[in-house]
Write a protein that holds these residues in place. Structure first.
Motif, PDB file in Angstrom:
ATOM      1  N   PRO A   1       4.561   4.634   1.025  1.00 18.14           N
ATOM      2  CA  PRO A   1       6.024   4.793   1.070  1.00 18.14           C
ATOM      3  C   PRO A   1       6.722   3.443   0.935  1.00 18.14           C
ATOM      4  O   PRO A   1       6.132   2.383   1.185  1.00 18.14           O
ATOM      5  CB  PRO A   1       6.262   5.402   2.455  1.00 18.14           C
ATOM      6  CG  PRO A   1       4.962   5.980   2.868  1.00 18.14           C
ATOM      7  CD  PRO A   1       3.913   5.134   2.242  1.00 18.14           C
ATOM      8  N   PRO A   2       7.995   3.463   0.542  1.00 19.52           N
ATOM      9  CA  PRO A   2       8.761   2.214   0.430  1.00 19.52           C
ATOM     10  C   PRO A   2       8.722   1.420   1.728  1.00 19.52           C
ATOM     11  O   PRO A   2       8.686   1.975   2.822  1.00 19.52           O
ATOM     12  CB  PRO A   2      10.175   2.701   0.121  1.00 19.52           C
ATOM     13  CG  PRO A   2       9.987   4.039  -0.508  1.00 19.52           C
ATOM     14  CD  PRO A   2       8.788   4.644   0.166  1.00 19.52           C
ATOM     15  N   GLN A   3       8.689   0.116   1.588  1.00 20.19           N
ATOM     16  CA  GLN A   3       8.763  -0.866   2.670  1.00 20.19           C
ATOM     17  C   GLN A   3       7.456  -1.061   3.430  1.00 20.19           C
ATOM     18  O   GLN A   3       7.377  -1.966   4.273  1.00 20.19           O
ATOM     19  CB  GLN A   3       9.899  -0.537   3.650  1.00 20.19           C
ATOM     20  CG  GLN A   3      11.269  -0.514   2.964  1.00 20.19           C
ATOM     21  CD  GLN A   3      12.394  -0.183   3.927  1.00 20.19           C
ATOM     22  OE1 GLN A   3      12.163   0.203   5.074  1.00 20.19           O
ATOM     23  NE2 GLN A   3      13.624  -0.318   3.450  1.00 20.19           N
ATOM     24  N   VAL A   4       6.452  -0.254   3.170  1.00 12.60           N
ATOM     25  CA  VAL A   4       5.148  -0.549   3.777  1.00 12.60           C
ATOM     26  C   VAL A   4       4.552  -1.778   3.102  1.00 12.60           C
ATOM     27  O   VAL A   4       4.016  -2.676   3.759  1.00 12.60           O
ATOM     28  CB  VAL A   4       4.189   0.653   3.657  1.00 12.60           C
ATOM     29  CG1 VAL A   4       2.802   0.278   4.193  1.00 12.60           C
ATOM     30  CG2 VAL A   4       4.748   1.848   4.411  1.00 12.60           C
ATOM     31  N   LEU A   5       4.665  -1.820   1.789  1.00 10.15           N
ATOM     32  CA  LEU A   5       4.310  -3.002   1.004  1.00 10.15           C
ATOM     33  C   LEU A   5       5.581  -3.612   0.430  1.00 10.15           C
ATOM     34  O   LEU A   5       6.569  -2.897   0.209  1.00 10.15           O
ATOM     35  CB  LEU A   5       3.387  -2.624  -0.157  1.00 10.15           C
ATOM     36  CG  LEU A   5       1.910  -2.385   0.131  1.00 10.15           C
ATOM     37  CD1 LEU A   5       1.237  -1.828  -1.124  1.00 10.15           C
ATOM     38  CD2 LEU A   5       1.230  -3.674   0.570  1.00 10.15           C
ATOM     39  N   PRO A   6       5.588  -4.907   0.154  1.00  8.93           N
ATOM     40  CA  PRO A   6       6.722  -5.473  -0.576  1.00  8.93           C
ATOM     41  C   PRO A   6       6.892  -4.768  -1.910  1.00  8.93           C
ATOM     42  O   PRO A   6       5.927  -4.298  -2.519  1.00  8.93           O
ATOM     43  CB  PRO A   6       6.313  -6.941  -0.771  1.00  8.93           C
ATOM     44  CG  PRO A   6       5.346  -7.213   0.329  1.00  8.93           C
ATOM     45  CD  PRO A   6       4.605  -5.927   0.549  1.00  8.93           C
ATOM     46  N   SER A   7       8.112  -4.671  -2.378  1.00  7.34           N
ATOM     47  CA  SER A   7       8.402  -3.960  -3.610  1.00  7.34           C
ATOM     48  C   SER A   7       7.584  -4.486  -4.776  1.00  7.34           C
ATOM     49  O   SER A   7       7.388  -5.694  -4.926  1.00  7.34           O
ATOM     50  CB  SER A   7       9.893  -4.082  -3.938  1.00  7.34           C
ATOM     51  OG  SER A   7      10.198  -3.436  -5.155  1.00  7.34           O
ATOM     52  N   SER A   8       7.085  -3.574  -5.591  1.00  3.89           N
ATOM     53  CA  SER A   8       6.340  -3.890  -6.823  1.00  3.89           C
ATOM     54  C   SER A   8       5.086  -4.705  -6.559  1.00  3.89           C
ATOM     55  O   SER A   8       4.760  -5.637  -7.294  1.00  3.89           O
ATOM     56  CB  SER A   8       7.250  -4.632  -7.819  1.00  3.89           C
ATOM     57  OG  SER A   8       8.359  -3.830  -8.154  1.00  3.89           O
ATOM     58  N   THR A   9       4.366  -4.377  -5.507  1.00  9.12           N
ATOM     59  CA  THR A   9       3.119  -5.074  -5.207  1.00  9.12           C
ATOM     60  C   THR A   9       2.009  -4.054  -4.975  1.00  9.12           C
ATOM     61  O   THR A   9       2.244  -2.854  -4.841  1.00  9.12           O
ATOM     62  CB  THR A   9       3.240  -5.968  -3.958  1.00  9.12           C
ATOM     63  OG1 THR A   9       3.569  -5.149  -2.821  1.00  9.12           O
ATOM     64  CG2 THR A   9       4.307  -7.033  -4.142  1.00  9.12           C
ATOM     65  N   GLY A  10       0.803  -4.563  -4.912  1.00  8.10           N
ATOM     66  CA  GLY A  10      -0.353  -3.727  -4.643  1.00  8.10           C
ATOM     67  C   GLY A  10      -1.590  -4.582  -4.495  1.00  8.10           C
ATOM     68  O   GLY A  10      -1.547  -5.798  -4.666  1.00  8.10           O
ATOM     69  N   TYR A  11      -2.703  -3.959  -4.158  1.00 10.41           N
ATOM     70  CA  TYR A  11      -3.967  -4.668  -4.057  1.00 10.41           C
ATOM     71  C   TYR A  11      -5.088  -3.664  -4.296  1.00 10.41           C
ATOM     72  O   TYR A  11      -4.888  -2.448  -4.269  1.00 10.41           O
ATOM     73  CB  TYR A  11      -4.132  -5.360  -2.701  1.00 10.41           C
ATOM     74  CG  TYR A  11      -4.019  -4.469  -1.490  1.00 10.41           C
ATOM     75  CD1 TYR A  11      -5.137  -3.830  -0.943  1.00 10.41           C
ATOM     76  CD2 TYR A  11      -2.791  -4.286  -0.849  1.00 10.41           C
ATOM     77  CE1 TYR A  11      -5.038  -3.028   0.173  1.00 10.41           C
ATOM     78  CE2 TYR A  11      -2.675  -3.487   0.279  1.00 10.41           C
ATOM     79  CZ  TYR A  11      -3.798  -2.852   0.780  1.00 10.41           C
ATOM     80  OH  TYR A  11      -3.700  -2.060   1.896  1.00 10.41           O
ATOM     81  N   ALA A  12      -6.265  -4.199  -4.574  1.00  5.87           N
ATOM     82  CA  ALA A  12      -7.406  -3.336  -4.870  1.00  5.87           C
ATOM     83  C   ALA A  12      -8.668  -3.945  -4.291  1.00  5.87           C
ATOM     84  O   ALA A  12      -8.768  -5.165  -4.110  1.00  5.87           O
ATOM     85  CB  ALA A  12      -7.567  -3.143  -6.374  1.00  5.87           C
ATOM     86  N   MET A  13      -9.650  -3.117  -4.015  1.00  6.71           N
ATOM     87  CA  MET A  13     -10.958  -3.553  -3.566  1.00  6.71           C
ATOM     88  C   MET A  13     -11.836  -3.816  -4.790  1.00  6.71           C
ATOM     89  O   MET A  13     -11.962  -2.943  -5.663  1.00  6.71           O
ATOM     90  CB  MET A  13     -11.603  -2.498  -2.669  1.00  6.71           C
ATOM     91  CG  MET A  13     -10.728  -2.034  -1.525  1.00  6.71           C
ATOM     92  SD  MET A  13     -10.200  -3.398  -0.482  1.00  6.71           S
ATOM     93  CE  MET A  13      -8.798  -2.674   0.346  1.00  6.71           C
ATOM     94  N   VAL A  14     -12.424  -4.988  -4.840  1.00  2.00           N
ATOM     95  CA  VAL A  14     -13.258  -5.357  -5.974  1.00  2.00           C
ATOM     96  C   VAL A  14     -14.586  -4.612  -5.904  1.00  2.00           C
ATOM     97  O   VAL A  14     -15.206  -4.516  -4.844  1.00  2.00           O
ATOM     98  CB  VAL A  14     -13.492  -6.877  -6.009  1.00  2.00           C
ATOM     99  CG1 VAL A  14     -14.446  -7.259  -7.149  1.00  2.00           C
ATOM    100  CG2 VAL A  14     -12.160  -7.610  -6.166  1.00  2.00           C
ATOM    101  N   ASN A  15     -15.003  -4.079  -7.050  1.00  2.00           N
ATOM    102  CA  ASN A  15     -16.241  -3.298  -7.129  1.00  2.00           C
ATOM    103  C   ASN A  15     -16.238  -2.157  -6.117  1.00  2.00           C
ATOM    104  O   ASN A  15     -17.228  -1.899  -5.426  1.00  2.00           O
ATOM    105  CB  ASN A  15     -17.468  -4.193  -6.917  1.00  2.00           C
ATOM    106  CG  ASN A  15     -17.699  -5.140  -8.076  1.00  2.00           C
ATOM    107  OD1 ASN A  15     -17.606  -4.752  -9.232  1.00  2.00           O
ATOM    108  ND2 ASN A  15     -17.982  -6.393  -7.768  1.00  2.00           N
TER     109      ASN A  15
END
Length: 362
Positions: free
Chosen positions: A63-77
């Motif tokens: 949901p909005p505001q849990v992460l900064p706007s237009s950001t994300g992350y992923a687990m490698v492999n």
């Protein structure tokens, strides 16, 4: 891009694989804690031990505001990527985080010299550099080193070593197919310049195709229909950042002195690029090096400075002011001449080149 080696289909849950779960609100939790609660909610709602029981790759749209706007992350492999809700609408962030899931690293760019000469996430030839807030575009693939890492073109890779005899070859665009629709008769599509170091160069023709709507690489954002050289560590098969080192048109040349163990250079000349047919004719040499190889060497982002009074390869006006003199003429990235050497077309910082190569007075 994958030659049908990667097929993405919606999971057989929810609507086209999209489900909604509800988690308890907690204003003090971090994004990481929040995504852990999402995982637990998925497991409870579908009575599974892991979300991977439902799909090979899973995206959490928070949901909005849990992460900064237009950001994300992923687990490698791994299987999980996490994004801000709005970012989940866009193609390139999705493909970039999927790239991390598949073991790819970030794609930097050393062909536009700013700050320390490498622009972080600046490689726009593929999906692991910049991202774009566009729903269905741009249609493009990953860069040369990452295509090697993914092994999608394992049958189309040519290997060049210090013992390979000098000569010319035809390099086909990596998305090119033969007239019958197969990938036959289009070898090679990717060249690995292999040496004992884990840091190698990889070369492709970044061909966008000729028929609109038919090529997965038709909207590549940089080095369109040029030959690209990308540097990557881990022998090209493990997680590693990549650096775009050159993008070459017909008639241009790239030299990396002492690329191979015995001090031999890598000397690449683009003789022809046939866009209509989707191939390039390329001359490659190593030892014995041609007499002018050092004189046409592009600056690469290294830090060596030998203080010998001559501006040589790997030295520049920033890391070696004792040997190199600079002059700026004021284009977007700055044009510099070091001992008579220009930036060729604003891209390559030439060390120790002769006056005939200098397009600007220094």
């Amino acid at each position: 891009c994958s030659q049908e080696r990667l097929l993405l289909n919606p999971a057989s849950v929810g609507t086209n694989g999209v489900v909604t779960v509800t988690v308890k609100e907690d204003d003090d939790s971090s994004a990481w804690q929040f995504h852990n609660r999402v995982t637990q909610a998925v497991q409870d709602q579908f009575q599974v031990s892991s979300p991977t029981d439902l799909a090979d790759f899973v995206v959490y749209c928070l949901p909005p505001q849990v992460l900064p706007s237009s950001t994300g992350y992923a687990m490698v492999n791994s299987w999980l990527s996490v994004q801000d809700d709005a970012q989940c609408l866009y193609l390139s962030p999705q493909m970039q985080l999927l790239g991390y899931n598949m073991g790819l690293g970030p794609a930097h760019d050393a062909t536009h010299y700013q700050d320390d000469f490498v622009v972080p996430h600046g490689d726009q030839t593929g999906m692991m550099g910049y991202t774009y807030q566009q729903v269905d575009t741009p249609k493009m693939c990953y860069n040369a080193a990452q295509l090697f890492s993914l092994q999608w073109y394992a049958n189309d890779v040519g290997t060049w070593t210090q013992d390979t005899e000098a000569g010319s070859l035809i390099l086909h665009g990596f998305v090119k197919k033969a007239a019958d629709g197969s990938a036959s008769q289009t070898f090679p599509k990717l060249i690995q310049f292999e040496r004992s170091s884990q840091l190698d160069l990889y070369m492709v023709l970044n061909w966008q195709g000729t028929t609109t709507g038919s090529s997965p690489n038709e909207q590549t954002q940089e080095a369109v229909n040029q030959v690209t050289l990308v540097e990557a560590g881990a022998d090209g098969l493990g997680f590693a950042p990549t650096v775009l080192q050159a993008k070459l048109s017909a008639g241009e040349r790239f030299v990396m002195p002492e690329y191979f163990d015995n001090g031999c250079p890598l000397d690449i000349r683009i003789e022809e690029i046939n866009i209509a047919q989707g191939h390039a004719k390329i001359r490659i040499e190593s030892c014995p090096a041609s007499a002018d190889a050092e004189a046409t060497s592009p600056h690469l982002p290294r830090s060596e400075c030998n203080d010998n009074g001559r501006c040589e390869a790997f030295e520049n006006c920033y890391n070696c002011p004792s040997d190199c003199r600079g002059h700026m003429t004021g284009n977007d990235f700055g044009r510099f001449c070091c001992d008579g050497g220009p930036l060729v077309e604003g891209e390559y910082h030439i060390a120790a080149c002769d006056d005939a190569r200098c397009g600007y007075e220094c």
